[in-house]
Design an enzyme around this catalytic site. Structure first.
Site, PDB file in Angstrom:
ATOM      1  N   LYS A  64       8.267  -1.725  -2.293  1.00  0.00           N
ATOM      2  CA  LYS A  64       7.657  -0.929  -1.225  1.00  0.00           C
ATOM      3  C   LYS A  64       8.749  -0.344  -0.315  1.00  0.00           C
ATOM      4  O   LYS A  64       8.738   0.858  -0.016  1.00  0.00           O
ATOM      5  CB  LYS A  64       6.690  -1.805  -0.421  1.00  0.00           C
ATOM      6  CG  LYS A  64       6.090  -1.128   0.779  1.00  0.00           C
ATOM      7  CD  LYS A  64       5.221   0.067   0.413  1.00  0.00           C
ATOM      8  CE  LYS A  64       5.009   0.953   1.599  1.00  0.00           C
ATOM      9  NZ  LYS A  64       4.228   2.141   1.309  1.00  0.00           N
TER      10      LYS A  64
ATOM     11  N   CYS B 122       6.111   4.636   9.115  1.00  0.00           N
ATOM     12  CA  CYS B 122       6.708   3.852   8.019  1.00  0.00           C
ATOM     13  C   CYS B 122       8.179   4.119   7.736  1.00  0.00           C
ATOM     14  O   CYS B 122       8.982   3.183   7.690  1.00  0.00           O
ATOM     15  CB  CYS B 122       5.916   4.079   6.749  1.00  0.00           C
ATOM     16  SG  CYS B 122       4.264   3.390   6.844  1.00  0.00           S
TER      17      CYS B 122
ATOM     18  N   GLU C 146       0.840  -1.194   0.000  1.00  0.00           N
ATOM     19  CA  GLU C 146       0.000   0.000   0.000  1.00  0.00           C
ATOM     20  C   GLU C 146       0.879   1.250   0.000  1.00  0.00           C
ATOM     21  O   GLU C 146       1.794   1.360   0.791  1.00  0.00           O
ATOM     22  CB  GLU C 146      -0.915  -0.017   1.236  1.00  0.00           C
ATOM     23  CG  GLU C 146      -1.895   1.115   1.273  1.00  0.00           C
ATOM     24  CD  GLU C 146      -2.619   1.278  -0.062  1.00  0.00           C
ATOM     25  OE1 GLU C 146      -3.291   0.351  -0.505  1.00  0.00           O
ATOM     26  OE2 GLU C 146      -2.474   2.357  -0.679  1.00  0.00           O
TER      27      GLU C 146
HETATM   28  P1  NAD Z   1      -2.016  -0.426  12.663  1.00  0.00           P
HETATM   29  O1  NAD Z   1      -1.234  -0.742  13.871  1.00  0.00           O
HETATM   30  O2  NAD Z   1      -2.789   0.856  12.571  1.00  0.00           O
HETATM   31  O3  NAD Z   1      -3.089  -1.605  12.403  1.00  0.00           O
HETATM   32  C1  NAD Z   1      -2.776  -2.948  12.478  1.00  0.00           C
HETATM   33  C2  NAD Z   1      -3.952  -3.687  13.129  1.00  0.00           C
HETATM   34  O4  NAD Z   1      -3.744  -5.088  13.043  1.00  0.00           O
HETATM   35  C3  NAD Z   1      -4.142  -3.377  14.617  1.00  0.00           C
HETATM   36  O5  NAD Z   1      -5.432  -2.833  14.839  1.00  0.00           O
HETATM   37  C4  NAD Z   1      -3.976  -4.754  15.299  1.00  0.00           C
HETATM   38  O6  NAD Z   1      -4.843  -4.941  16.408  1.00  0.00           O
HETATM   39  C5  NAD Z   1      -4.330  -5.702  14.182  1.00  0.00           C
HETATM   40  N1  NAD Z   1      -3.784  -7.052  14.360  1.00  0.00           N
HETATM   41  C6  NAD Z   1      -2.511  -7.426  14.640  1.00  0.00           C
HETATM   42  N2  NAD Z   1      -2.407  -8.759  14.668  1.00  0.00           N
HETATM   43  C7  NAD Z   1      -3.643  -9.257  14.402  1.00  0.00           C
HETATM   44  C8  NAD Z   1      -4.162 -10.572  14.270  1.00  0.00           C
HETATM   45  N3  NAD Z   1      -3.380 -11.649  14.419  1.00  0.00           N
HETATM   46  N4  NAD Z   1      -5.481 -10.713  13.996  1.00  0.00           N
HETATM   47  C9  NAD Z   1      -6.280  -9.625  13.841  1.00  0.00           C
HETATM   48  N5  NAD Z   1      -5.833  -8.358  13.935  1.00  0.00           N
HETATM   49  C10 NAD Z   1      -4.522  -8.174  14.210  1.00  0.00           C
HETATM   50  O7  NAD Z   1      -1.013  -0.540  11.442  1.00  0.00           O
HETATM   51  P2  NAD Z   1      -1.097   0.199   9.997  1.00  0.00           P
HETATM   52  O8  NAD Z   1      -0.559   1.579  10.106  1.00  0.00           O
HETATM   53  O9  NAD Z   1      -2.441  -0.031   9.424  1.00  0.00           O
HETATM   54  O10 NAD Z   1      -0.027  -0.633   9.181  1.00  0.00           O
HETATM   55  C11 NAD Z   1      -0.277  -1.964   8.770  1.00  0.00           C
HETATM   56  C12 NAD Z   1       0.787  -2.369   7.768  1.00  0.00           C
HETATM   57  O11 NAD Z   1       0.702  -1.521   6.608  1.00  0.00           O
HETATM   58  C13 NAD Z   1       2.218  -2.234   8.263  1.00  0.00           C
HETATM   59  O12 NAD Z   1       2.986  -3.283   7.730  1.00  0.00           O
HETATM   60  C14 NAD Z   1       2.679  -0.908   7.682  1.00  0.00           C
HETATM   61  O13 NAD Z   1       4.066  -0.869   7.476  1.00  0.00           O
HETATM   62  C15 NAD Z   1       1.972  -0.891   6.352  1.00  0.00           C
HETATM   63  N6  NAD Z   1       1.715   0.450   5.796  1.00  0.00           N
HETATM   64  C16 NAD Z   1       1.295   1.470   6.607  1.00  0.00           C
HETATM   65  C17 NAD Z   1       1.026   2.716   6.056  1.00  0.00           C
HETATM   66  C18 NAD Z   1       0.558   3.849   6.911  1.00  0.00           C
HETATM   67  O14 NAD Z   1       0.480   4.953   6.406  1.00  0.00           O
HETATM   68  N7  NAD Z   1       0.235   3.656   8.170  1.00  0.00           N
HETATM   69  C19 NAD Z   1       1.151   2.907   4.677  1.00  0.00           C
HETATM   70  C20 NAD Z   1       1.561   1.850   3.883  1.00  0.00           C
HETATM   71  C21 NAD Z   1       1.834   0.627   4.452  1.00  0.00           C
HETATM   72  C1  UDX Z   2       4.686   7.484   3.800  1.00  0.00           C
HETATM   73  C2  UDX Z   2       4.730   7.376   2.266  1.00  0.00           C
HETATM   74  O1  UDX Z   2       4.623   8.687   1.692  1.00  0.00           O
HETATM   75  C3  UDX Z   2       3.604   6.488   1.771  1.00  0.00           C
HETATM   76  O2  UDX Z   2       3.692   6.314   0.364  1.00  0.00           O
HETATM   77  C4  UDX Z   2       3.711   5.148   2.461  1.00  0.00           C
HETATM   78  O3  UDX Z   2       2.660   4.300   2.035  1.00  0.00           O
HETATM   79  C5  UDX Z   2       3.690   5.301   3.960  1.00  0.00           C
HETATM   80  O4  UDX Z   2       4.737   6.207   4.377  1.00  0.00           O
HETATM   81  P1  UDX Z   2       3.216   8.867   5.523  1.00  0.00           P
HETATM   82  O5  UDX Z   2       4.301   8.496   6.479  1.00  0.00           O
HETATM   83  O6  UDX Z   2       1.815   8.593   5.888  1.00  0.00           O
HETATM   84  O7  UDX Z   2       3.472   8.118   4.137  1.00  0.00           O
HETATM   85  O8  UDX Z   2       3.303  10.434   5.192  1.00  0.00           O
HETATM   86  P2  UDX Z   2       4.317  11.313   4.296  1.00  0.00           P
HETATM   87  O9  UDX Z   2       3.524  12.327   3.598  1.00  0.00           O
HETATM   88  O10 UDX Z   2       5.215  10.483   3.488  1.00  0.00           O
HETATM   89  O11 UDX Z   2       5.169  12.077   5.411  1.00  0.00           O
HETATM   90  C6  UDX Z   2       6.105  11.398   6.235  1.00  0.00           C
HETATM   91  C7  UDX Z   2       6.857  12.402   7.077  1.00  0.00           C
HETATM   92  O12 UDX Z   2       7.738  13.185   6.272  1.00  0.00           O
HETATM   93  C8  UDX Z   2       5.955  13.409   7.808  1.00  0.00           C
HETATM   94  O13 UDX Z   2       6.456  13.628   9.107  1.00  0.00           O
HETATM   95  C9  UDX Z   2       6.080  14.644   6.949  1.00  0.00           C
HETATM   96  O14 UDX Z   2       5.823  15.811   7.669  1.00  0.00           O
HETATM   97  C10 UDX Z   2       7.533  14.552   6.517  1.00  0.00           C
HETATM   98  N1  UDX Z   2       7.820  15.296   5.277  1.00  0.00           N
HETATM   99  C11 UDX Z   2       7.214  14.956   4.115  1.00  0.00           C
HETATM  100  C12 UDX Z   2       8.762  16.315   5.297  1.00  0.00           C
HETATM  101  O15 UDX Z   2       9.340  16.634   6.343  1.00  0.00           O
HETATM  102  N2  UDX Z   2       9.048  16.972   4.126  1.00  0.00           N
HETATM  103  C13 UDX Z   2       8.457  16.652   2.943  1.00  0.00           C
HETATM  104  O16 UDX Z   2       8.776  17.282   1.933  1.00  0.00           O
HETATM  105  C14 UDX Z   2       7.503  15.611   2.939  1.00  0.00           C
END
Ligand code: NAD
Ligand code: UDX
Length: 463
Positions: free
Chosen positions: A221, A277, A162
């Protein structure tokens, strides 16, 4: 294969919004999002969509439209797995805090638990999709668990990372730059890829759907996040040089960003990047490179993190130094605690580290953030284990009103770039502060001339 039932394990920042958009765009598919966390699931089911657990602009409307129609949130994980043809794994993969790889490697225990649960429950063939960000070659481990502990049914593993960014998740999901799907090159693998392509094709145009082998998809990713974070560390490194030389980092960023090979995005100097991330994924990349003996590759990427840590520390050091080398018992107002605007997520937010440094210097931190609760702020500090929880409670003051948080403060630090900060009545804020009234703008969002005309001592990043 015609897909009519999807389940997603993990109702977090990725699982929730991603599935909500799939459900909205595919009314013919039943989408069930499951999680072990009962509180989170009941918040997703709250009648009032203002109370859903994740704040993302536009998400409440999408949830309101699809929930109860073909979008369901539940804690019945087994049932959802049993019924689904496609199972997304979207659980957290944090940095390990124990054992081998502590502080570097991704902790895959939640992923393994999911794989074992799917294997135990599944009684028909399933497509299992890695939505979580994972180390390259994790699909191999998942496949091994599914095939050796399962009920003899067939599993296809796809990687579908994602790329959404928080704060713009809905927009990113509705019009993604690309959808990446990695799968096996076998006939069965290609069929599984096609089934997932068909889901996304309901709203994403074909030229934006990229298919690759599993390993390329997994590694892309980590690579994307490393490149994005590297740009921020690069511009932040230049910001320090700008401060020494009279150059202005905003002007430098504009000048280089007009080169079409460089491009203008992600060149905003700041107090340092945060979020769940970037740091986690780069540390994971460094760990993987080291595990293959690629020390130069590992060192190269580790510098991105070293620079970011330096930028956060440099910001807090500068506050102490500018306030005559002592902030003991001084009130420092923080505008913003979230790691970026338009989210209530605080994971790895620079604000946490800056607050921690200033509390070490016995400052009192008065925080206003439009979306972050006091409980979250105190938890964030406690997680660092720098001092007793009671001391964190005593050092952090939180306000529902920004003017109150700034009243009698010796300095204001801008930690998040919330739009509303720009339009405050800065004269009123100035009048209520201790003098000289300092503003440390960690996001370069305020107007220097305007603030200086009021009487503030204003310091930005990189100028
Ligand atoms: P999060 O902590 O918000 O959500 C994860 C959820 O999974 C939690 O609610 C937890 O209770 C649940 N969980 C864990 N183990 C479980 C199980 N065995 N059964 C059922 N539920 C379970 O995490 P997130 O931010 O959504 O990230 C999830 C993944 O996506 C990570 O690998 C992260 O690196 C990736 N990712 C995150 C972002 C972002 O912006 N947050 C973007 C891209 C990718
Ligand atoms: C990031 C990636 O952008 C996204 O593609 C991936 O799926 C998850 O990780 P996110 O962490 O949600 O997303 O936000 P992002 O907009 O990337 O910002 C990350 C951090 O960098 C923030 O603290 C933001 O304030 C900072 N940032 C971003 C800067 O300091 N300068 C910039 O120019 C851009």
């Amino acid at each position: 294969m015609k897909i009519t039932k999807i389940c997603c394990i993990g109702a977090g920042y990725v699982g929730g919004p991603t599935m909500a958009v799939i459900a909205q765009k595919c009314p013919h598919i039943q989408v069930t999002v499951v999680d072990l966390n009962e509180e989170r699931i009941s918040a997703w089911n709250d009648e009032n969509t203002d109370n859903i657990p994740i704040y993302e602009p536009g998400l409440d409307t999408i949830v309101a439209e699809a929930r109860g129609r073909n979008l369901f949130f539940s804690t019945e994980v087994d049932k959802a797995i049993d019924e689904a043809q496609i199972i997304f794994i979207s659980v957290n993969t944090p940095t390990k805090t124990y054992g081998k790889g502590k502080g570097m490697a991704a902790d895959l225990k939640y992923i393994e638990l999911c794989a074992r649960q799917i294997a135990r429950v599944a009684k028909s063939n399933k497509i299992v999709v890695e939505k979580s960000t994972l180390p390259v070659r994790t699909a191999e481990a998942i496949k091994s668990i599914l095939d050796t502990t399962g009920n003899g049914v067939q599993f296809q593993i796809l990687s579908n990372p994602e790329f959404l960014a928080e704060g713009t998740a809905v927009q990113d999901l509705l019009s993604p730059d690309r959808i990446l799907i990695g799968g096996d090159t076998t006939e069965e693998g290609q069929k599984a890829i096609q089934a997932l392509v068909d889901v996304y094709s309901n709203w994403v145009s074909p030229e934006k759907i990229l298919t690759t082998n599993v390993w390329s998809s997994e590694l892309s990713k980590l690579t994307a996040n490393a490149f994005l974070a590297q740009r921020i560390s690069s511009i932040n490194a230049m910001s320090e040089l700008c401060e020494k030389t009279g150059a202005d980092v905003n002007e430098v960023a504009r000048a280089i960003g007009m080169d079409s090979r460089i491009g203008p995005k992600f060149l905003k100097a700041s107090v340092g990047f945060g979020g769940s991330c970037f740091q986690k994924d780069i540390l994971n990349l460094v760990y993987i490179a080291k595990s293959y003996g690629l020390n130069e590759v590992a060192d190269y990427w580790e510098q991105v993190i070293i620079m970011n840590d330096h930028q956060k520390r440099r910001f807090s050091n500068n506050i102490v130094q500018t306030l005559y080398n002592t902030v003991a018992d001084k009130k420092i107002a923080f505008l913003g605690w979230a790691f970026k605007k338009d989210t209530n997520d605080t994971r790895e937010s620079a604000a946490i580290y800056v607050a921690d440094d200033l509390i070490n210097e016995q400052a009192k931190i008065a925080v206003y953030d439009p979306k972050v609760s006091r409980k979250k702020m105190v938890n964030d500090l406690n997680y660092l284990e720098t001092r007793a929880a009671e001391e964190n409670e005593r050092s952090i003051f939180t306000f529902e009103n920004p003017y109150l948080s700034c009243e009698n403060a010796h300095a204001i630090a801008i930690l998040t770039e919330w739009d509303e900060f720009v339009n405050y009545d800065w004269q009123r804020i100035y009048d209520g502060m201790q003098k000289p009234a300092f503003v440390f703008d960690g996001r370069n969002i305020l107007n220097k001339e305007k603030l200086e005309a009021i009487g503030f001592v204003y310091q930005a990043i990189g100028s």
